[in-house]
Write an enzyme that holds these catalytic residues in place. Structure first.
Site, PDB file in Angstrom:
ATOM      1  CB  THR A  22       1.230  40.511 -29.158  1.00  0.00           C
ATOM      2  OG1 THR A  22       0.105  40.423 -28.305  1.00  0.00           O
ATOM      3  CG2 THR A  22       2.451  40.043 -28.413  1.00  0.00           C
ATOM      4  CE1 TYR A  35       1.168  40.211 -23.879  1.00  0.00           C
ATOM      5  CE2 TYR A  35       0.990  41.937 -25.535  1.00  0.00           C
ATOM      6  CZ  TYR A  35       0.651  40.684 -25.063  1.00  0.00           C
ATOM      7  OH  TYR A  35      -0.225  39.911 -25.775  1.00  0.00           O
ATOM      8  CB  THR A 101      -2.667  36.498 -32.444  1.00  0.00           C
ATOM      9  OG1 THR A 101      -2.672  36.617 -31.021  1.00  0.00           O
ATOM     10  CG2 THR A 101      -1.270  36.701 -32.982  1.00  0.00           C
ATOM     11  CG  ASP A 102      -6.535  38.386 -28.706  1.00  0.00           C
ATOM     12  OD1 ASP A 102      -5.652  37.513 -28.649  1.00  0.00           O
ATOM     13  OD2 ASP A 102      -6.780  39.163 -27.765  1.00  0.00           O
ATOM     14  CE  LYS A 174      -4.212  33.778 -29.756  1.00  0.00           C
ATOM     15  NZ  LYS A 174      -4.089  35.126 -29.170  1.00  0.00           N
ATOM     16  CD  GLU A 295     -28.671  14.971 -32.877  1.00  0.00           C
ATOM     17  OE1 GLU A 295     -29.415  14.837 -31.885  1.00  0.00           O
ATOM     18  OE2 GLU A 295     -27.436  15.013 -32.797  1.00  0.00           O
TER      19      GLU A 295
HETATM   20  N1  ASP Z   1      -4.427  40.695 -27.437  1.00  0.00           N
HETATM   21  C1  ASP Z   1      -3.422  40.713 -28.457  1.00  0.00           C
HETATM   22  C2  ASP Z   1      -4.101  41.182 -29.739  1.00  0.00           C
HETATM   23  O1  ASP Z   1      -4.820  40.455 -30.333  1.00  0.00           O
HETATM   24  C3  ASP Z   1      -2.806  39.372 -28.620  1.00  0.00           C
HETATM   25  C4  ASP Z   1      -1.810  39.212 -29.741  1.00  0.00           C
HETATM   26  O2  ASP Z   1      -1.615  40.035 -30.596  1.00  0.00           O
HETATM   27  O3  ASP Z   1      -1.160  38.155 -29.757  1.00  0.00           O
HETATM   28  O4  ASP Z   1      -3.909  42.297 -30.110  1.00  0.00           O
END
Ligand code: ASP
Length: 338
Positions: A22, A35, A101-102, A174, A295
């Protein structure tokens, strides 16, 4: 500040390795939530933050241009090998990696385990695309470069810098689908903060990483298949059986609570362990240790306990562990030390 020839010469060299995400995404408008990830090139990303050129000699390289949901072993190996080369040849004093971020936490932990340098390696992304109102990418990138040039960042392994916080690769995850404060370290907390470039560290990661880790990918071109299987009430063993049938080398069981799978799943996992597949008992909870012989009797079942890694990080560690050994006791030791 007066810029003299000496200060200009003394500027550290930071390589920005861009992979997509992103931070390099662009959308249909300032207030649109639609986007596409990874369409903005590294040159344009850098042009949006000219201030970084005042503090470092910046060099940009495009490693990939993907949303990080497309991240894969090939890009990981390419990124790790290039980072090793840049840091160990002396070409770079630090590396900043722009990334979606994923899966940032998985790439961060992978690099933390295989990069052989104590120089700063900083991962950064954004939750808002570059065309969005109040895009967070430019300040995040400015902060990431400041962390990469900080003397205090040496020896901290791979770090994730987002939303003014610095997190250690092993701990960060995340936690929110859209919030700019998505990255947290549930077991330990952040290791530092960076506020408009002002870097402060409060603690250091203690588990083996970078120059002290057990792994070396110099000669590795492929990584073994490891699957994650998520548990739930009224579960069934189908996914375990399919993974075993399709040649998995290891399974991370994201069990309920302290790593408890449904009875039929437990049975199928035990059969997997008997046939020599490494089964790591983990938890779907997201914080806390999956304790050995809680357990579930891991000694009897032939399982490895994940310590407090989440399932996606346990998968990264098991893939690397399997490049070295198939011995359960040794793999358990790796989980307790990395
Ligand atoms: N789907 C995007 C990615 O991980 C989300 C992000 O970058 O925030 O590339």
């Amino acid at each position: 500040m007066l810029i003299t020839a000496t200060t200009a010469l003394a500027k550290p060299t930071i390589y920005i390795l861009a992979t997509g995400g992103t931070i390099a995404g662009s959308g249909s408008g300032e207030l649109s939530s639609s986007y596409t990830s990874g369409v903005v090139t590294v040159d344009k990303l850098l042009a949006a933050v000219p201030q970084i050129n005042e503090i470092a000699t910046i060099k940009g390289e495009q490693i990939s241009q993907i949303g990080s949901q497309e991240m894969n072993n090939e890009v990981w190996l390419k990124l790790a090998k290039r980072t090793n080369e840049l840091l160990n040849s002396g070409k770079a004093d630090g590396v900043v990696i722009t990334h979606g971020t994923d899966t940032m936490e998985e790439t961060a932990y992978f690099l933390d385990l295989v990069v052989k340098s104590d120089k700063p390696i900083v991962m950064v992304g954004a939750m808002r695309n570059s065309a969005s109102m109040s895009a967070d990418g430019p300040l995040n990138l400015f902060n990431a470069v400041n962390v990469a040039i900080s003397k205090d960042a040496v020896g901290k392994g791979v770090m994730v810098t987002m939303n003014d916080e610095i997190h250690a690769a092993r701990e960060v995850t995340k936690t929110h689908t859209t919030g700019v404060d998505t990255f947290k370290s549930p077991n330990t907390g952040k290791i530092g903060s960076v506020f408009y470039g002002n870097v402060k560290f409060y603690m250091s990661p203690t588990r083996k990483h970078t120059i002290n880790s057990d792994f070396d990918i110099t000669k590795i071109t492929e990584l073994p298949r490891v699957d994650i299987i998520y548990s739930h009430a009224n579960d069934n063993a189908d996914f375990v059986e399919i993974a075993l049938k399709n040649g998995t080398k290891g399974i991370i069981s994201a069990g309920m609570g302290n790593g408890n799978p449904y009875p039929s799943v437990l049975n199928a996992l035990q059969n997997g362990a008997k046939s020599g597949i490494i089964i790591v008992r983990d938890s779907r909870v997201g914080a806390g240790e999956t304790t050995r012989n809680g357990e579930v009797n891991d000694d009897e079942m032939g399982f490895v306990a994940s310590d407090n890694l989440n399932a996606q990080k346990a998968r990264v560690l098991l893939m690397l562990a399997l490049t070295k050994t198939n011995d359960r006791a040794k793999i358990q030791e790796i989980f307790y030390t990395h």
